[in-house]
Enzyme design. Structure first.
Site, PDB file in Angstrom:
ATOM      1  N   GLU A   1       0.837  -1.216   0.000  1.00  0.00           N
ATOM      2  CA  GLU A   1       0.000   0.000   0.000  1.00  0.00           C
ATOM      3  C   GLU A   1       0.864   1.255   0.000  1.00  0.00           C
ATOM      4  OE1 GLU A   1      -2.680  -0.584   3.342  1.00  0.00           O
ATOM      5  OE2 GLU A   1      -4.041  -1.737   2.098  1.00  0.00           O
TER       6      GLU A   1
ATOM      7  N   GLU B   1      -5.485  -8.325  -1.114  1.00  0.00           N
ATOM      8  CA  GLU B   1      -6.119  -8.166   0.200  1.00  0.00           C
ATOM      9  C   GLU B   1      -7.576  -7.823  -0.009  1.00  0.00           C
ATOM     10  OE1 GLU B   1      -4.574  -5.574   3.231  1.00  0.00           O
ATOM     11  OE2 GLU B   1      -2.509  -5.981   2.639  1.00  0.00           O
TER      12      GLU B   1
HETATM   13  C1  BG6 Z   1      -4.290  -3.112   4.950  1.00  0.00           C
HETATM   14  C2  BG6 Z   1      -2.927  -3.573   5.387  1.00  0.00           C
HETATM   15  O1  BG6 Z   1      -4.336  -1.740   5.040  1.00  0.00           O
HETATM   16  O2  BG6 Z   1      -5.391  -3.489   5.677  1.00  0.00           O
HETATM   17  C3  BG6 Z   1      -2.915  -4.739   6.340  1.00  0.00           C
HETATM   18  O3  BG6 Z   1      -2.100  -3.850   4.290  1.00  0.00           O
HETATM   19  C4  BG6 Z   1      -4.050  -4.598   7.310  1.00  0.00           C
HETATM   20  O4  BG6 Z   1      -1.674  -4.797   6.957  1.00  0.00           O
HETATM   21  C5  BG6 Z   1      -5.362  -4.619   6.527  1.00  0.00           C
HETATM   22  O5  BG6 Z   1      -4.061  -5.534   8.331  1.00  0.00           O
HETATM   23  C6  BG6 Z   1      -6.602  -4.587   7.381  1.00  0.00           C
HETATM   24  O6  BG6 Z   1      -6.535  -3.516   8.271  1.00  0.00           O
HETATM   25  P1  BG6 Z   1      -6.714  -3.701   9.827  1.00  0.00           P
HETATM   26  O7  BG6 Z   1      -6.437  -2.405  10.412  1.00  0.00           O
HETATM   27  O8  BG6 Z   1      -8.123  -4.166  10.014  1.00  0.00           O
HETATM   28  O9  BG6 Z   1      -5.740  -4.739  10.229  1.00  0.00           O
END
Ligand code: BG6
Length: 468
Positions: free
Chosen positions: A170, A362
Site C-alpha cells: 500500500e 487483500e
Molecule cells: C491493509 C494492510 O491496510 O489493511 C494490512 O495492508 C491490514 O496490513 C489490513 O491488516 C486490514 O486492516 P486492519 O487495520 O483491520 O488490520
C-alpha cells in the site's frame, strides 16, 4: 470458465502481524515493535508487553501447522512479507543475519512442499527501527541504498523459490501514515508536503530499482507494485463533486501511474506547483523509474465518496484513508463501508487505465467471532457474515473478468486471524482459521477451523463455480 485455470487463489498475511518472535534469532527491532496501539497510539521507547505484535499468533514457531491448513483449503498461493529487520537488524548492516534468511527458506520450502506459490511483499509496514530513528525513514535518500542491499540479498537467496514479488505494501498509504508506512520518525504534524512527496519519490525510485534488480537476478519472476485501492465516487452529480472525486482518485493512482508508465504523470506538475513542492531528483532517477512493474496488485476493503462541499465533509471510518460515507452502503463493526460492486469498478478502472494484469492481494471482513462447540464436539466459528462478504466480492471479481479484466489471483486478507494493523487488536478477526489469543494476552494459541474454512476450500476446488 470465468476464473482462469491457473487463477491464484490464496490468502495473505504480513510478518509483523503474525510472526511474533520479535527479538529471536538475531532480529532487530522494527517500527511495529514500538507501536503497541497501531496507528492510533504512541510510539514507545522500548517494546511493551501490551503490544500484541510481539507474540502475534506465533506464526514464527507454528508456520508448519498453518501452512498445512492452507494446503488443506487448496491454496495455490500464500502472500506473506519478509521482516526487513530479521534480515538486516538495523537496516544499514553490511552483512545479513543468516538465521533470519534461514527462517524464510524454511517457510517457502514448506509452502512449495504443498504446491503453494509464495507471494512475497518486500516491505509491509515495518521498517527497521534504527532506520526510522537514525535516518527518519524514507525521507532520507540513503534508504534507497539500504533497500537495494536488502532486495539484492533476498532475491539472490530466494530466486529459486519465489516467483511473485510485491515491493511496498500500500505504497500510497505513506501520505496518511508516514510512520507505519514510510518509517518516518518525525511526527506527522511536523512533516511538510515537500517532506512527504520527497519520501515518496525515494520509495518510487527504490521500487523501480527492485524491479530492475529482480528482473536481472530472476528473469522468470514477476515483480508488482501494491496500492491501497479505494475508488472515489462523487457524492452527488454536481460537477464540483465529480472533479473532487477525480482529484482524490489521482492522489492514489499517481503511485500506479509511476509504477506502470515509468514516469511522473503530467497532472502532478500542477499539484506540485500548487503546493510548492519541488522533487529533488538525482541524475539517473528518471532512467530507473522506467523499470516498470509486471503487474499491479492492490488491497480492496472500502470505497469512498468525495464532495467539494465543506458542509458535507464528514468522514467515514475507513482503512487508512477515510472519506465521506456513502448513504447506500452498510458498514462493518469497525465502520468500514462494504461495497462489493466497488471491487468490480476498481478492477475495471485499473484495467482500462493500464491494461496490466491485476492481482487482488487483500480483501476481507474484520469481525468479532465467537468460538462455539458444534454438534460433533469441535470448536468452530459460524461465520456466515464472512462467507457472505467474501462470496459477494468474489462474484464481482467474476463479473470484472467477464468485463474483460485480466485478474491473476485473489488472496483474502488475514486468512488466519492476526493482529490488526490499524488498531493492533486481535478481536478484529479476518481468518478462515481462528486463533485462540485475546487482547489481554490470554489464550492457548490453538488453531480452529471456522465455517468459512470449508466454504473457501470449495470455492477453490470448483474454481469459483460454487459462488452464488
Ligand atoms: C491493509 C494492510 O491496510 O489493511 C494490512 O495492508 C491490514 O496490513 C489490513 O491488516 C486490514 O486492516 P486492519 O487495520 O483491520 O488490520
Amino acid at each position: 470458465m470465468t476464473f482462469k485455470k491457473d487463477f491464484l487463489w490464496g490468502g495473505a498475511v504480513a510478518a509483523n502481524q503474525c510472526e511474533g518472535a520479535y527479538n529471536e534469532d538475531g532480529k532487530g527491532l522494527s517500527t511495529q515493535d514500538v507501536a503497541p496501539r497501531g496507528i492510533v497510539g504512541p510510539i514507545t521507547e522500548e517494546p511493551t508487553d501490551d503490544n500484541m505484535k510481539l507474540i502475534g499468533i506465533d506464526f514464527y514457531h507454528r508456520y508448519k501447522e498453518d501452512v498445512k491448513l492452507f494446503a488443506e483449503m487448496g491454496f495455490k498461493t500464500f502472500r506473506t512479507s519478509i521482516a526487513w529487520s530479521r534480515i538486516f537488524p538495523n537496516g544499514d548492516d553490511v552483512t545479513p543475519n543468516e538465521k533470519g534468511l534461514q527462517f524464510y527458506d524454511d517457510l517457502f520450502d514448506e509452502c512449495l512442499k504443498y504446491g503453494i506459490e509464495p507471494l512475497v511483499t518486500i516491505s509491509h509496514y515495518e521498517t527497521p527501527l534504527a532506520l526510522a530513528k537514525n535516518y527518519d525513514g524514507w525521507v532520507n535518500r540513503k534508504l534507497i541504498g539500504f533497500f537495494e542491499n536488502y532486495v539484492t540479498t533476498i532475491f539472490e537467496r530466494y530466486k529459486n523459490k519465489v516467483k511473485y514479488w510485491l515491493t511496498f505494501n500500500e505504497i500510497n498509504s505513506v501520505l496518511n501514515q508516514p510512520y507505519m508506512s514510510g518509517g518516518i520518525f518525525t511526527d506527522k504534524s511536523k512533516l511538510t508536503k515537500q517532506d512527504l512527496y520527497q519520501a515518496i519519490h525515494h520509495e518510487l525510485v527504490a521500487s523501480a530499482m527492485a524491479v530492475k534488480i529482480g528482473h536481472k537476478i530472476m528473469p522468470n519472476a514477476k515483480v508488482g507494485c501494491m496500492i491501497l485501492g479505494v475508488p472515489n465516487y462523487p457524492l452527488t452529480p454536481n460537477p464540483d463533486d465529480v472533479l473532487e472525486a477525480m482529484k482524490q482518485d489521482r492522489e492514489n493512482l499517481y503511485f500506479a501511474d509511476v509504477h506502470v508508465r515509468g514516469a511522473y504523470p503530467k497532472y502532478m506538475d500542477g499539484y506540485f506547483k500548487e503546493n510548492d513542492i519541488k522533487i529533488i531528483m538525482e541524475p539517473g532517477d528518471e532512467e530507473i523509474l522506467k523499470n516498470t512493474v509486471d503487474f499491479i496488485s492492490f488491497s480492496y476493503y472500502v470505497s469512498s465518496c468525495a464532495t467539494a462541499d465543506p458542509e458535507k465533509l464528514k468522514t467515514a471510518e475507513g482503512n487508512l484513508f477515510s472519506g465521506v460515507p456513502n448513504p447506500y452502503l452498510e458498514a462493518s463493526a469497525w465502520g468500514w463501508q462494504i461495497d462489493p460492486k466497488g471491487l468490480r469498478y476498481m478492477l475495471n478502472l485499473l484495467y482500462d487505465r493500464y491494461q496490466k494484469p491485476l492481482f487482488i492481494v487483500e480483501n476481507g471482513l474484520g469481525a468479532i467471532d465467537e468460538l462455539v462447540t458444534d454438534e460433533n464436539g469441535n470448536k468452530t466459528v459460524i461465520d456466515d457474515y464472512r462467507i457472505k462478504y467474501l462470496n459477494d466480492h468474489l462474484v464481482q471479481v467474476g463479473k470484472a473478468i467477464e468485463d474483460g479484466v485480466d485478474v491473476m489471483g485473489y488472496t483474502t486478507w488475514g486468512c488466519i486471524d492476526l493482529v490488526s494493523a490499524s488498531t493492533a487488536e486481535l478481536r478484529k478477526r479476518y481468518g478462515f482459521i481462528y486463533v485462540d489469543r485475546n487482547d489481554d494476552g490470554t489464550g492457548t494459541l490453538d488453531r480452529y477451523k471456522k465455517k468459512s474454512f470449508n466454504w473457501y476450500k470449495e470455492v477453490i476446488s470448483t474454481n469459483g463455480k460454487s459462488l452464488v
